[in-house]
Design a protein around this motif. Structure first.
Motif, mmCIF file in Angstrom:
data_model
loop_
_atom_site.group_PDB
_atom_site.id
_atom_site.type_symbol
_atom_site.label_atom_id
_atom_site.label_comp_id
_atom_site.label_asym_id
_atom_site.label_seq_id
_atom_site.Cartn_x
_atom_site.Cartn_y
_atom_site.Cartn_z
ATOM 1 N N GLY A 92 26.425 35.706 10.070
ATOM 2 C CA GLY A 92 27.162 36.695 10.842
ATOM 3 C C GLY A 92 26.766 38.104 10.418
ATOM 4 O O GLY A 92 25.739 38.277 9.748
ATOM 5 N N ALA A 148 25.685 37.781 21.298
ATOM 6 C CA ALA A 148 26.797 38.316 20.500
ATOM 7 C C ALA A 148 26.642 37.931 19.029
ATOM 8 O O ALA A 148 26.988 38.695 18.131
ATOM 9 C CB ALA A 148 28.132 37.801 21.049
ATOM 10 N N GLY A 149 26.090 36.744 18.804
ATOM 11 C CA GLY A 149 25.895 36.305 17.419
ATOM 12 C C GLY A 149 24.826 37.100 16.691
ATOM 13 O O GLY A 149 24.906 37.281 15.473
ATOM 14 N N TYR A 157 23.935 30.494 9.451
ATOM 15 C CA TYR A 157 24.225 31.771 10.125
ATOM 16 C C TYR A 157 25.257 32.524 9.293
ATOM 17 O O TYR A 157 26.341 32.003 9.029
ATOM 18 C CB TYR A 157 24.756 31.491 11.533
ATOM 19 C CG TYR A 157 25.276 32.711 12.254
ATOM 20 C CD1 TYR A 157 24.405 33.696 12.719
ATOM 21 C CD2 TYR A 157 26.641 32.894 12.452
ATOM 22 C CE1 TYR A 157 24.884 34.823 13.372
ATOM 23 C CE2 TYR A 157 27.131 34.012 13.113
ATOM 24 C CZ TYR A 157 26.248 34.977 13.564
ATOM 25 O OH TYR A 157 26.724 36.095 14.205
ATOM 26 N N LYS A 213 26.792 34.180 24.169
ATOM 27 C CA LYS A 213 27.221 33.721 22.845
ATOM 28 C C LYS A 213 26.124 33.956 21.803
ATOM 29 O O LYS A 213 26.383 34.463 20.706
ATOM 30 C CB LYS A 213 27.527 32.219 22.952
ATOM 31 C CG LYS A 213 28.540 31.703 21.980
ATOM 32 C CD LYS A 213 28.718 30.205 22.173
ATOM 33 C CE LYS A 213 29.615 29.876 23.364
ATOM 34 N NZ LYS A 213 29.770 28.414 23.544
ATOM 35 N N SER A 246 29.239 38.328 13.832
ATOM 36 C CA SER A 246 29.025 38.309 15.273
ATOM 37 C C SER A 246 29.798 39.469 15.902
ATOM 38 O O SER A 246 30.704 40.023 15.283
ATOM 39 C CB SER A 246 29.503 36.976 15.858
ATOM 40 O OG SER A 246 30.874 36.806 15.601
ATOM 41 N N THR A 247 29.422 39.811 17.128
ATOM 42 C CA THR A 247 30.146 40.827 17.894
ATOM 43 C C THR A 247 31.197 40.088 18.719
ATOM 44 O O THR A 247 30.893 39.020 19.262
ATOM 45 C CB THR A 247 29.145 41.572 18.814
ATOM 46 O OG1 THR A 247 28.128 42.153 17.985
ATOM 47 C CG2 THR A 247 29.829 42.673 19.612
ATOM 48 N N GLN A 282 31.601 31.083 13.928
ATOM 49 C CA GLN A 282 31.721 32.516 14.240
ATOM 50 C C GLN A 282 31.266 32.846 15.660
ATOM 51 O O GLN A 282 31.454 33.960 16.127
ATOM 52 C CB GLN A 282 30.881 33.343 13.258
ATOM 53 C CG GLN A 282 31.366 33.251 11.827
ATOM 54 C CD GLN A 282 30.479 34.056 10.905
ATOM 55 O OE1 GLN A 282 30.500 35.268 10.911
ATOM 56 N NE2 GLN A 282 29.655 33.356 10.125
ATOM 57 N N LEU A 283 30.623 31.886 16.328
ATOM 58 C CA LEU A 283 30.163 32.132 17.703
ATOM 59 C C LEU A 283 31.250 31.843 18.742
ATOM 60 O O LEU A 283 31.088 32.180 19.916
ATOM 61 C CB LEU A 283 28.930 31.275 18.018
ATOM 62 C CG LEU A 283 27.721 31.472 17.109
ATOM 63 C CD1 LEU A 283 26.563 30.593 17.579
ATOM 64 C CD2 LEU A 283 27.285 32.927 17.073
#
Ligand SMILES: [Zn+2]
Length: 392
Positions: free
Chosen positions: A133, A109-110, A131, A106, A135-136, A171-172
């Motif tokens: 972003g 990816a973030g 954060y 997580k 993110s993936t 977004q995570l």
């Protein structure tokens, strides 16, 4: 019945069921052909599932890198991984494993796209920058029944001896949670016990949390019933029905905690895990009976109208399977049942990790982070110390 306003935050799309791992290749390939797999060092890669997954990904012309997680993830590990992978343009991150692998996946990816240090965002550490972003896309595949990380928006990172803190953002949240109870087959009984107690504690703390609402209550109740029926049987012997129930309980525990917050047990698990090498599930499992008793006693003394009191009674009646049991007896039945679980699951006491009475003030001084804030009653330092002292 009237409802207070409530919000349900973002959840992943969910595939639940035995064999659902077979959906992973198509779901992953729908994001693109370049994948990052974040997984534990042993269990998944050593299992029969891994070669099947890789063959299916090859058929779909996917290419992947593997990041192995050997311990609870530290910020330096996340940062080093992200900088080593800079410029690789992954289309999706797949996390397969226990809570550590999923939390690491997580966080990675973030940060793959933004590329900055995770320390910029950790709660209570450093500048706590928002954060931004992007993110993936993350696909989370739990291989233990415990943390519910597949459904939550936070990655727990730690530096042993210093802190255990969350990188948290909507977004995570994973795009997909693929929960396949068959992955629990290789889980040893000790992990079933500790992880299962984590899931149960998350459900119970969500149910009585000041952040609970009728919708999360329905989910928490359903998860608690599944854990009540399956945790001891799965600890004693692997079986498909028990695996399904515990995988379900764990998923619901993540969904609930992400909406409601937790309570005193998780408030204490944070400094315990930061200062001592105690696994998260073991910390929860060893404390939940006493914390429940202390919460009930504190509310009885100074907040007898607290809505958590009838909720504890409801769960006690469900454990006793006696609808007519009076509230006081039902609550004691719950506490007694949880004490019996502690024994039956052989959950070690805190002294097993060399925690002594002299350590308690430091643990108490660091326990009032986010989880403690949604405990149904504000406990005094003395009451919190009492929870720990009872389990030394
Ligand atoms: Zn937990």
């Amino acid at each position: 019945m009237s409802f207070a306003a409530f919000t349900i935050a973002r959840l992943p799309q969910i595939k639940f069921g035995c064999g659902s791992l077979s959906k992973l290749p198509d779901i992953a390939a729908s994001y693109g052909k370049r994948l990052l797999l974040v997984t534990g060092a042993r269990s998944f890669l050593g299992s029969a599932h891994a070669p099947r997954l890789f063959a299916a990904l090859r058929q779909r012309a996917c290419r992947w890198e593997i990041v192995k997680i050997v311990a609870e993830p530290a910020p330096t590990f996340i940062d080093a991984t992200v900088s080593a992978l800079q410029g690789e343009a992954f289309d999706a991150v797949i996390g397969i494993g226990g809570g550590s692998a999923l939390d690491a996946a997580k966080a990675i990816a973030g940060l793959l796209k933004p590329g900055n240090s995770v320390l910029d965002h950790l709660e209570g550490v450093g500048p706590e920058l928002p954060y931004g972003g992007p993110s993936t896309p993350l696909i989370a595949v739990p291989s233990t029944a415990g943390t519910g990380s597949e459904a939550t928006r936070n990655a727990v990172l730690s530096i042993h001896g210093q802190f255990k803190k969350s990188f948290r953002d909507e977004q995570l949240v994973a795009e997909w949670a693929i929960v396949d109870p068959d992955l629990l087959v290789t889980c040893p009984p000790q992990l079933i016990a500790a992880d299962g107690m984590d899931a149960f504690t998350q459900l119970l703390e969500s149910f009585v949390s000041t952040g609970s609402n009728p919708m999360t209550d329905a989910l928490a109740r359903s998860g608690i019933m599944a854990a009540r029926d399956a945790l001891l049987p799965l600890y004693a012997e692997q079986s498909a029905p028990a695996r399904e129930k515990m995988a379900y309980a764990s998923l619901l525990s993540g969904i609930c905690l992400a909406q409601t917050g937790l309570g005193a047990v998780h408030g204490l698990a944070s400094p315990l895990g930061a200062f001592f090498p105690i696994p998260h599930g073991a910390a929860c499992g060893t404390l939940v009976a006493t914390a429940t008793a202390v919460n009930i006693a504190a509310m009885g003394r100074r907040d007898p109208e607290n809505p958590a009191l009838p909720k504890y009674a409801e769960i006690g009646r469900r454990f006793a399977m006696q609808k007519g049991l009076n509230a006081r007896d039902a609550r004691s039945f719950l506490v007694t049942s949880l004490r019996q679980w502690e024994e039956a699951l052989a959950l070690p006491r805190l002294s097993n990790w060399r925690i002594t009475g002299a350590d308690l003030p430091r643990i108490v001084a660091n326990c009032r982070g986010s989880s403690m804030k949604t405990n149904p009653i504000v406990l005094t330092d003395e009451e919190i110390t009492q929870i720990l002292a009872a389990r030394l």
